[in-house]
Design a protein around this motif. Structure first.
Motif, PDB file in Angstrom:
ATOM      1  N   ASP A 222      34.745  31.054  22.338  1.00 21.36           N
ATOM      2  CA  ASP A 222      35.802  30.443  23.151  1.00 21.36           C
ATOM      3  C   ASP A 222      36.485  31.499  24.008  1.00 21.36           C
ATOM      4  OD1 ASP A 222      35.327  27.928  22.146  1.00 21.36           O
ATOM      5  OD2 ASP A 222      36.857  28.072  20.583  1.00 21.36           O
ATOM      6  N   PHE A 223      36.668  32.681  23.419  1.00 20.82           N
ATOM      7  CA  PHE A 223      37.277  33.789  24.146  1.00 20.82           C
ATOM      8  C   PHE A 223      36.286  34.414  25.132  1.00 20.82           C
ATOM      9  CE2 PHE A 223      37.696  38.511  24.048  1.00 20.82           C
ATOM     10  CZ  PHE A 223      38.781  38.623  24.901  1.00 20.82           C
ATOM     11  N   ILE A 224      35.066  34.673  24.672  1.00 21.02           N
ATOM     12  CA  ILE A 224      34.057  35.336  25.504  1.00 21.02           C
ATOM     13  C   ILE A 224      33.767  34.532  26.772  1.00 21.02           C
ATOM     14  CG2 ILE A 224      31.653  36.107  25.608  1.00 21.02           C
ATOM     15  CD1 ILE A 224      31.807  36.613  22.609  1.00 21.02           C
ATOM     16  N   ASN A 225      33.704  33.213  26.626  1.00 21.70           N
ATOM     17  CA  ASN A 225      33.344  32.362  27.757  1.00 21.70           C
ATOM     18  C   ASN A 225      34.384  32.369  28.876  1.00 21.70           C
ATOM     19  OD1 ASN A 225      30.972  31.638  26.492  1.00 21.70           O
ATOM     20  ND2 ASN A 225      31.835  29.767  25.587  1.00 21.70           N
ATOM     21  N   THR A 226      35.597  32.829  28.579  1.00 26.66           N
ATOM     22  CA  THR A 226      36.636  32.867  29.607  1.00 26.66           C
ATOM     23  C   THR A 226      36.623  34.172  30.394  1.00 26.66           C
ATOM     24  OG1 THR A 226      38.314  33.841  28.153  1.00 26.66           O
ATOM     25  CG2 THR A 226      38.123  31.437  28.155  1.00 26.66           C
ATOM     26  N   LEU A 227      35.951  35.193  29.868  1.00 24.21           N
ATOM     27  CA  LEU A 227      35.989  36.522  30.481  1.00 24.21           C
ATOM     28  C   LEU A 227      35.309  36.549  31.848  1.00 24.21           C
ATOM     29  CD1 LEU A 227      35.151  38.754  27.370  1.00 24.21           C
ATOM     30  CD2 LEU A 227      37.387  38.476  28.471  1.00 24.21           C
ATOM     31  N   HIS A 228      35.880  37.351  32.712  1.00 26.65           N
ATOM     32  CA  HIS A 228      35.247  37.591  34.012  1.00 26.65           C
ATOM     33  C   HIS A 228      33.921  38.316  33.752  1.00 26.65           C
ATOM     34  CE1 HIS A 228      34.477  39.283  37.968  1.00 26.65           C
ATOM     35  NE2 HIS A 228      35.429  38.504  38.475  1.00 26.65           N
ATOM     36  N   PRO A 229      32.836  37.915  34.412  1.00 30.82           N
ATOM     37  CA  PRO A 229      31.519  38.538  34.169  1.00 30.82           C
ATOM     38  C   PRO A 229      31.525  40.057  34.259  1.00 30.82           C
ATOM     39  CG  PRO A 229      31.273  36.603  35.548  1.00 30.82           C
ATOM     40  CD  PRO A 229      32.751  36.822  35.413  1.00 30.82           C
ATOM     41  N   ASP A 230      32.324  40.601  35.170  1.00 28.99           N
ATOM     42  CA  ASP A 230      32.356  42.052  35.335  1.00 28.99           C
ATOM     43  C   ASP A 230      33.135  42.761  34.222  1.00 28.99           C
ATOM     44  OD1 ASP A 230      30.915  41.720  37.634  1.00 28.99           O
ATOM     45  OD2 ASP A 230      32.645  41.851  38.977  1.00 28.99           O
ATOM     46  N   ASP A 231      33.903  41.992  33.432  1.00 30.50           N
ATOM     47  CA  ASP A 231      34.724  42.594  32.373  1.00 30.50           C
ATOM     48  C   ASP A 231      34.200  42.295  30.973  1.00 30.50           C
ATOM     49  OD1 ASP A 231      36.329  43.495  34.352  1.00 30.50           O
ATOM     50  OD2 ASP A 231      38.034  42.181  33.936  1.00 30.50           O
ATOM     51  N   THR A 232      33.188  41.447  30.879  1.00 31.41           N
ATOM     52  CA  THR A 232      32.710  40.998  29.561  1.00 31.41           C
ATOM     53  C   THR A 232      32.212  42.156  28.703  1.00 31.41           C
ATOM     54  OG1 THR A 232      32.079  38.833  30.441  1.00 31.41           O
ATOM     55  CG2 THR A 232      31.091  39.508  28.360  1.00 31.41           C
TER      56      THR A 232
ATOM     57  N   ASP B  79      43.359  46.056  29.642  1.00 32.18           N
ATOM     58  CA  ASP B  79      43.474  45.019  30.668  1.00 32.18           C
ATOM     59  C   ASP B  79      42.108  44.395  30.917  1.00 32.18           C
ATOM     60  OD1 ASP B  79      46.129  45.744  30.925  1.00 32.18           O
ATOM     61  OD2 ASP B  79      45.748  47.111  32.593  1.00 32.18           O
ATOM     62  N   PHE B  80      42.124  43.094  31.171  1.00 33.24           N
ATOM     63  CA  PHE B  80      40.868  42.406  31.473  1.00 33.24           C
ATOM     64  C   PHE B  80      41.179  41.174  32.322  1.00 33.24           C
ATOM     65  CE2 PHE B  80      42.567  40.819  27.545  1.00 33.24           C
ATOM     66  CZ  PHE B  80      42.363  39.448  27.560  1.00 33.24           C
ATOM     67  N   ARG B  81      40.130  40.576  32.825  1.00 33.06           N
ATOM     68  CA  ARG B  81      40.278  39.400  33.665  1.00 33.06           C
ATOM     69  C   ARG B  81      39.542  38.207  33.040  1.00 33.06           C
ATOM     70  NH1 ARG B  81      37.708  41.863  38.955  1.00 33.06           N
ATOM     71  NH2 ARG B  81      36.445  42.767  37.274  1.00 33.06           N
ATOM     72  N   ILE B  82      40.101  37.027  33.291  1.00 29.54           N
ATOM     73  CA  ILE B  82      39.439  35.800  32.856  1.00 29.54           C
ATOM     74  C   ILE B  82      39.323  34.858  34.051  1.00 29.54           C
ATOM     75  CG2 ILE B  82      40.338  35.989  30.501  1.00 29.54           C
ATOM     76  CD1 ILE B  82      42.281  33.684  31.222  1.00 29.54           C
ATOM     77  N   ILE B  83      38.470  33.852  33.896  1.00 28.26           N
ATOM     78  CA  ILE B  83      38.324  32.794  34.896  1.00 28.26           C
ATOM     79  C   ILE B  83      38.893  31.516  34.292  1.00 28.26           C
ATOM     80  CG2 ILE B  83      36.748  31.524  36.391  1.00 28.26           C
ATOM     81  CD1 ILE B  83      36.790  34.501  36.946  1.00 28.26           C
ATOM     82  N   ASP B  84      39.928  30.952  34.916  1.00 32.19           N
ATOM     83  CA  ASP B  84      40.538  29.751  34.339  1.00 32.19           C
ATOM     84  C   ASP B  84      39.748  28.499  34.723  1.00 32.19           C
ATOM     85  OD1 ASP B  84      41.254  28.999  36.930  1.00 32.19           O
ATOM     86  OD2 ASP B  84      43.336  29.661  36.719  1.00 32.19           O
ATOM     87  N   SER B  85      40.253  27.346  34.336  1.00 36.99           N
ATOM     88  CA  SER B  85      39.527  26.082  34.552  1.00 36.99           C
ATOM     89  C   SER B  85      39.421  25.712  36.025  1.00 36.99           C
ATOM     90  CB  SER B  85      40.221  24.948  33.787  1.00 36.99           C
ATOM     91  OG  SER B  85      41.559  24.767  34.259  1.00 36.99           O
ATOM     92  N   GLN B  86      40.278  26.340  36.852  1.00 39.34           N
ATOM     93  CA  GLN B  86      40.237  26.068  38.294  1.00 39.34           C
ATOM     94  C   GLN B  86      39.459  27.143  39.045  1.00 39.34           C
ATOM     95  OE1 GLN B  86      41.517  23.139  39.379  1.00 39.34           O
ATOM     96  NE2 GLN B  86      41.990  22.773  37.196  1.00 39.34           N
ATOM     97  N   ASN B  87      38.733  27.980  38.261  1.00 35.09           N
ATOM     98  CA  ASN B  87      37.954  29.101  38.817  1.00 35.09           C
ATOM     99  C   ASN B  87      38.830  30.155  39.486  1.00 35.09           C
ATOM    100  OD1 ASN B  87      35.338  28.217  38.039  1.00 35.09           O
ATOM    101  ND2 ASN B  87      35.331  26.748  39.754  1.00 35.09           N
ATOM    102  N   ASN B  88      40.070  30.231  39.048  1.00 33.02           N
ATOM    103  CA  ASN B  88      40.961  31.283  39.527  1.00 33.02           C
ATOM    104  C   ASN B  88      40.892  32.480  38.580  1.00 33.02           C
ATOM    105  OD1 ASN B  88      42.026  29.747  41.731  1.00 33.02           O
ATOM    106  ND2 ASN B  88      43.278  28.620  40.239  1.00 33.02           N
ATOM    107  N   ILE B  89      41.060  33.667  39.128  1.00 29.79           N
ATOM    108  CA  ILE B  89      41.050  34.874  38.304  1.00 29.79           C
ATOM    109  C   ILE B  89      42.458  35.149  37.776  1.00 29.79           C
ATOM    110  CG2 ILE B  89      40.658  37.372  38.295  1.00 29.79           C
ATOM    111  CD1 ILE B  89      38.558  36.992  40.441  1.00 29.79           C
TER     112      ILE B  89
END
Length: 208
Positions: A163-173, A193-203
């Protein structure tokens, strides 16, 4: 059962010994010397009431907990309904009641509740979320704030680490998983620090 006294909260456990209805004895047994020593050494308060609910014996701990001397307790009856002697099918019984002073435990519970409330307020004010990772089951547990931060609906949350991994930005995984793995191996806290992609595809930029 439990109730409060002037000395604080008291937890009460009562045991009843049935008597022969044809006898006039007020105490159907006598304590041996060893039993008396054990009774007097208990940290729990103990009082013995006869079939009429009158206190006929007690141990030193009961005096300390109740704030009454043995002389003050002896002869007291069931004016307090909490101390009522139980009868079964109209058969009188002798009641042996033990109790412990749980005042400090109650105070600790109240302190923990207040501490928890203050922590929740601090987390809310700081827009912080709390999560737990079980190293044995590899499952995660999130508080309510975490769902807002990661933009995940609670009903979609499985508790799996994915659930956590799937939210990570590909470049930060890869970097994030490596930091997480190193932290577990070294048993050290992690701040990164890290980045995620939310449900609206926003970083979203997060720090954890």
């Amino acid at each position: 059962n439990s109730f409060s006294s002037t000395s604080g909260a008291i937890l009460v456990i009562s045991m009843n010994i049935l008597m022969d209805t044809n006898t006039n004895k007020t105490l159907p047994f006598e304590l041996t010397q060893d039993e008396g020593i054990i009774l007097n050494s208990l940290l729990e308060g103990v009082v013995i009431q006869d079939a009429n609910g009158v206190i006929i014996s007690n141990n030193p701990a009961s005096e300390k907990i109740l704030g009454l001397s043995s002389a003050q307790m002896r002869g007291l009856d069931n004016a307090d309904p909490n101390w009522g002697t139980i009868t079964e099918a109209d058969k009188p019984s002798v009641s042996i009641t033990s109790f412990v002073d749980i005042t400090e435990e109650k105070r600790r519970q109240k302190s923990l509740i207040k501490l928890s409330e203050r922590l929740k307020l601090a987390l809310k004010a700081g827009q912080l979320g709390v999560w737990e990772f079980n190293t044995k089951t590899e499952k995660i547990n999130w508080d309510e704030r975490m769902f807002d931060i990661f933009d995940i609906r609670p009903e979609k949350f499985t508790g799996q680490f994915s659930d956590f991994i799937n939210t990570l930005h590909p470049d930060d995984t890869e970097k994030t998983l490596q930091i997480f793995s190193d932290s577990l191996e070294k048993k050290q806290s992690m701040v990164f620090d890290f980045r995620i992609i939310d449900s609206q595809n926003n970083i979203r930029h997060l720090s954890g």
